[in-house]
Design a protein around this motif. Structure first.
Motif, PDB file in Angstrom:
ATOM      1  N   ILE A  88      44.243  41.766  42.716  1.00 26.17           N
ATOM      2  CA  ILE A  88      42.815  41.468  42.722  1.00 26.17           C
ATOM      3  C   ILE A  88      42.188  42.235  41.558  1.00 26.17           C
ATOM      4  O   ILE A  88      42.688  43.282  41.156  1.00 26.17           O
ATOM      5  CB  ILE A  88      42.188  41.856  44.079  1.00 26.17           C
ATOM      6  CG1 ILE A  88      40.881  41.110  44.316  1.00 26.17           C
ATOM      7  CG2 ILE A  88      42.016  43.349  44.216  1.00 26.17           C
ATOM      8  CD1 ILE A  88      40.418  41.145  45.756  1.00 26.17           C
ATOM      9  N   ASN A  89      41.135  41.716  41.006  1.00 29.74           N
ATOM     10  CA  ASN A  89      40.437  42.403  39.926  1.00 29.74           C
ATOM     11  C   ASN A  89      39.474  43.415  40.560  1.00 29.74           C
ATOM     12  O   ASN A  89      38.390  43.055  41.018  1.00 29.74           O
ATOM     13  CB  ASN A  89      39.689  41.391  39.053  1.00 29.74           C
ATOM     14  CG  ASN A  89      39.096  42.023  37.829  1.00 29.74           C
ATOM     15  OD1 ASN A  89      38.673  43.174  37.858  1.00 29.74           O
ATOM     16  ND2 ASN A  89      39.050  41.279  36.752  1.00 29.74           N
ATOM     17  N   ASP A  90      39.907  44.667  40.602  1.00 31.09           N
ATOM     18  CA  ASP A  90      39.122  45.718  41.259  1.00 31.09           C
ATOM     19  C   ASP A  90      37.716  45.847  40.682  1.00 31.09           C
ATOM     20  O   ASP A  90      36.767  46.098  41.416  1.00 31.09           O
ATOM     21  CB  ASP A  90      39.823  47.070  41.143  1.00 31.09           C
ATOM     22  CG  ASP A  90      41.086  47.159  41.979  1.00 31.09           C
ATOM     23  OD1 ASP A  90      41.508  46.139  42.543  1.00 31.09           O
ATOM     24  OD2 ASP A  90      41.646  48.261  42.061  1.00 31.09           O
ATOM     25  N   ALA A  91      37.575  45.664  39.383  1.00 36.21           N
ATOM     26  CA  ALA A  91      36.271  45.831  38.744  1.00 36.21           C
ATOM     27  C   ALA A  91      35.263  44.792  39.226  1.00 36.21           C
ATOM     28  O   ALA A  91      34.062  45.059  39.254  1.00 36.21           O
ATOM     29  CB  ALA A  91      36.421  45.749  37.224  1.00 36.21           C
ATOM     30  N   ILE A  92      35.742  43.633  39.644  1.00 37.25           N
ATOM     31  CA  ILE A  92      34.865  42.579  40.144  1.00 37.25           C
ATOM     32  C   ILE A  92      34.715  42.653  41.658  1.00 37.25           C
ATOM     33  O   ILE A  92      33.662  42.377  42.203  1.00 37.25           O
ATOM     34  CB  ILE A  92      35.392  41.194  39.716  1.00 37.25           C
ATOM     35  CG1 ILE A  92      35.256  41.048  38.204  1.00 37.25           C
ATOM     36  CG2 ILE A  92      34.663  40.071  40.430  1.00 37.25           C
ATOM     37  CD1 ILE A  92      35.852  39.787  37.643  1.00 37.25           C
ATOM     38  N   LYS A 120      34.258  32.356  49.976  1.00 38.11           N
ATOM     39  CA  LYS A 120      35.656  32.331  49.533  1.00 38.11           C
ATOM     40  C   LYS A 120      36.024  33.652  48.852  1.00 38.11           C
ATOM     41  O   LYS A 120      37.129  34.160  49.032  1.00 38.11           O
ATOM     42  CB  LYS A 120      35.890  31.151  48.594  1.00 38.11           C
ATOM     43  CG  LYS A 120      37.329  31.013  48.149  1.00 38.11           C
ATOM     44  CD  LYS A 120      37.507  29.797  47.258  1.00 38.11           C
ATOM     45  CE  LYS A 120      38.925  29.726  46.731  1.00 38.11           C
ATOM     46  NZ  LYS A 120      39.070  28.646  45.739  1.00 38.11           N
ATOM     47  N   ASP A 121      35.106  34.220  48.094  1.00 39.92           N
ATOM     48  CA  ASP A 121      35.362  35.504  47.436  1.00 39.92           C
ATOM     49  C   ASP A 121      35.565  36.602  48.477  1.00 39.92           C
ATOM     50  O   ASP A 121      36.465  37.438  48.339  1.00 39.92           O
ATOM     51  CB  ASP A 121      34.206  35.854  46.490  1.00 39.92           C
ATOM     52  CG  ASP A 121      34.052  34.823  45.385  1.00 39.92           C
ATOM     53  OD1 ASP A 121      35.003  34.629  44.617  1.00 39.92           O
ATOM     54  OD2 ASP A 121      32.985  34.201  45.323  1.00 39.92           O
ATOM     55  N   ALA A 122      34.759  36.591  49.521  1.00 42.18           N
ATOM     56  CA  ALA A 122      34.908  37.566  50.596  1.00 42.18           C
ATOM     57  C   ALA A 122      36.246  37.386  51.303  1.00 42.18           C
ATOM     58  O   ALA A 122      36.916  38.364  51.650  1.00 42.18           O
ATOM     59  CB  ALA A 122      33.756  37.443  51.593  1.00 42.18           C
ATOM     60  N   GLY A 136      31.548  40.365  42.017  1.00 38.66           N
ATOM     61  CA  GLY A 136      31.595  39.648  43.282  1.00 38.66           C
ATOM     62  C   GLY A 136      32.287  38.297  43.203  1.00 38.66           C
ATOM     63  O   GLY A 136      32.693  37.745  44.220  1.00 38.66           O
ATOM     64  N   ASP A 137      32.451  37.755  41.999  1.00 37.75           N
ATOM     65  CA  ASP A 137      33.094  36.457  41.818  1.00 37.75           C
ATOM     66  C   ASP A 137      34.610  36.657  41.701  1.00 37.75           C
ATOM     67  O   ASP A 137      35.201  36.515  40.639  1.00 37.75           O
ATOM     68  CB  ASP A 137      32.534  35.750  40.590  1.00 37.75           C
ATOM     69  CG  ASP A 137      33.129  34.369  40.383  1.00 37.75           C
ATOM     70  OD1 ASP A 137      33.690  33.810  41.338  1.00 37.75           O
ATOM     71  OD2 ASP A 137      33.034  33.867  39.247  1.00 37.75           O
ATOM     72  N   VAL A 138      35.235  36.982  42.813  1.00 39.29           N
ATOM     73  CA  VAL A 138      36.642  37.380  42.850  1.00 39.29           C
ATOM     74  C   VAL A 138      37.570  36.256  42.394  1.00 39.29           C
ATOM     75  O   VAL A 138      38.568  36.509  41.730  1.00 39.29           O
ATOM     76  CB  VAL A 138      37.013  37.874  44.263  1.00 39.29           C
ATOM     77  CG1 VAL A 138      38.467  38.271  44.333  1.00 39.29           C
ATOM     78  CG2 VAL A 138      36.123  39.042  44.663  1.00 39.29           C
ATOM     79  N   ASP A 139      37.247  35.019  42.728  1.00 33.94           N
ATOM     80  CA  ASP A 139      38.110  33.902  42.326  1.00 33.94           C
ATOM     81  C   ASP A 139      37.751  33.353  40.942  1.00 33.94           C
ATOM     82  O   ASP A 139      38.372  32.416  40.457  1.00 33.94           O
ATOM     83  CB  ASP A 139      38.124  32.794  43.369  1.00 33.94           C
ATOM     84  CG  ASP A 139      36.765  32.140  43.572  1.00 33.94           C
ATOM     85  OD1 ASP A 139      35.793  32.513  42.874  1.00 33.94           O
ATOM     86  OD2 ASP A 139      36.670  31.270  44.451  1.00 33.94           O
ATOM     87  N   ASN A 140      36.761  33.935  40.304  1.00 34.34           N
ATOM     88  CA  ASN A 140      36.368  33.613  38.927  1.00 34.34           C
ATOM     89  C   ASN A 140      36.017  32.135  38.749  1.00 34.34           C
ATOM     90  O   ASN A 140      36.339  31.523  37.739  1.00 34.34           O
ATOM     91  CB  ASN A 140      37.470  34.033  37.951  1.00 34.34           C
ATOM     92  CG  ASN A 140      36.934  34.276  36.560  1.00 34.34           C
ATOM     93  OD1 ASN A 140      35.766  34.584  36.378  1.00 34.34           O
ATOM     94  ND2 ASN A 140      37.786  34.145  35.570  1.00 34.34           N
TER      95      ASN A 140
END
Length: 75
Positions: A38-42, A22-24, A11-15
């Protein structure tokens, strides 16, 4: 689509170590092709194999404490 290995919190897309709206937003921008990678796994928090607006919705539900975990957490 670039698929990366998992290297952060689901869920932490922006790491940035926090799950926020913001991640959404990043996921929604990805869905409408404003973001190319985008990191699909996250980002695939519902574990259906695709990154969609549904994942963004689940992240927002998590942010407001409507849910406490993602379906992908149990996989």
């Amino acid at each position: 689509i670039v698929v990366n290995e998992y290297n952060g919190k689901l869920g932490d897309v922006d790491n940035d170590t926090e799950i926020t709206a913001k991640d959404a937003t990043i996921i929604l921008r990805y869905v409408i092709n404003e973001v190319s990678e985008i990191n699909d796994a996250i980002a695939d928090v519902d574990a259906d194999g695709s990154v969609t607006a549904k994942d963004a919705t689940m992240i927002l539900r998590y942010v407001i404490n409507e849910i406490t975990a993602f379906p992908a957490d149990s996989k």
